[in-house]
Design an enzyme around this catalytic site. Structure first.
Site, PDB file in Angstrom:
ATOM      1  N   LYS A 193       0.836  -1.203   0.000  1.00 35.13           N
ATOM      2  CA  LYS A 193       0.000   0.000   0.000  1.00 35.13           C
ATOM      3  C   LYS A 193       0.871   1.253   0.000  1.00 35.13           C
ATOM      4  O   LYS A 193       0.669   2.166  -0.805  1.00 35.13           O
ATOM      5  CB  LYS A 193      -0.916   0.008   1.241  1.00 35.13           C
ATOM      6  CG  LYS A 193      -1.859   1.183   1.251  1.00 35.13           C
ATOM      7  CD  LYS A 193      -2.436   1.438   2.624  1.00 35.13           C
ATOM      8  CE  LYS A 193      -1.423   2.134   3.488  1.00 35.13           C
ATOM      9  NZ  LYS A 193      -1.898   2.614   4.769  1.00 35.13           N
ATOM     10  N   ASP A 252      -6.158   1.129   1.108  1.00 33.69           N
ATOM     11  CA  ASP A 252      -6.134   1.330   2.560  1.00 33.69           C
ATOM     12  C   ASP A 252      -7.499   0.922   3.108  1.00 33.69           C
ATOM     13  O   ASP A 252      -8.348   0.395   2.393  1.00 33.69           O
ATOM     14  CB  ASP A 252      -5.763   2.771   2.913  1.00 33.69           C
ATOM     15  CG  ASP A 252      -6.870   3.755   2.550  1.00 33.69           C
ATOM     16  OD1 ASP A 252      -7.884   3.340   1.945  1.00 33.69           O
ATOM     17  OD2 ASP A 252      -6.728   4.935   2.891  1.00 33.69           O
TER      18      ASP A 252
END
Ligand code: SF4
Length: 213
Positions: free
Chosen positions: A119, A137
């Protein structure tokens, strides 16, 4: 006639076009550090901490003037600060020794840095390197799976499905649109479905309302 996915993307774009990350930074290095700090913490809290930290230590070389304990003291109001301080100092050593203090340009290299997962790497790639990426996220995961843009129980599969469903040229922007929609309307505990402009295309809302889809 648009498909549901096209309609969702079109409406999100019309509402959130131009939105960016709320993390504050001046360089790719600072974005990387802010992104590492943002895990298990809010961007508001991270910005408070980095305002002072980046003022004194704006580069990887500058940050290596700090011991891990020094850095812990600078970032102790951020969640998991002890682990993050160690990761950041170790990552700075690698950046200075192997990349002349710059940030690498590939996901493979980025995820080898301590504290950097997929991420965080995607955030850096899309914002700093202009490489289309979707960083999944907690907001992106929740919103896209509620909407039906993805149907997955983990972030990697969600990312893959989003990349399949969203045109590549919109990947990086769509990541921001989904985050902002999650913050403002599709909240974790109480999504504001009744005022949500995409509720008629949303799987979660249709099921909750008992409407056949
Ligand atoms: S309708 Fe509700 S669940 Fe669906 S995107 Fe909007 S706020 Fe989220």
């Amino acid at each position: 006639m648009y498909s549901n996915i096209e309609s969702i993307i079109k409406i999100l774009e019309s509402i959130y076009s131009g939105t960016k990350t709320s993390l504050k930074y001046k360089t790719s290095f600072q974005l990387l550090i802010a992104a590492i700090l943002s895990a298990q913490s809010t961007d508001v809290r991270v910005n408070i901490v980095t305002k002072e930290l980046f003022g004194y230590y704006p580069t990887a070389r500058d940050m290596l003037k700090l011991s891990v304990t020094d850095l812990e003291n600078h970032i102790k109001t951020v969640g998991l600060y002890k682990t993050k301080a160690k990761h950041i100092i170790d990552a700075c050593k690698i950046l200075v020794e192997q990349y002349d203090g710059e940030i690498p340009s590939t996901r493979e290299e980025l995820v080898k840095l301590p504290g950097v997962g997929r991420k965080t790497a995607n955030v850096v790639l899309s914002i700093s390197k202009n490489i289309p990426s979707i960083a999944v996220d907690t907001h992106v995961f929740r919103v896209s799976n509620r909407l039906g843009l993805a149907c997955a129980d983990n972030v990697l599969e969600t990312e893959k499905q989003l990349m399949k469903n969203i045109p590549k040229e919109k990947w990086s922007d769509a990541h921001h649109w989904l985050i902002w929609h999650g913050r403002k309307i599709c909240k974790a505990r109480k999504p504001l479905c009744n005022v949500c402009p995409i509720n008629k295309y949303c799987d979660y809302y249709q099921k909750k309302s008992g409407v056949a889809v």
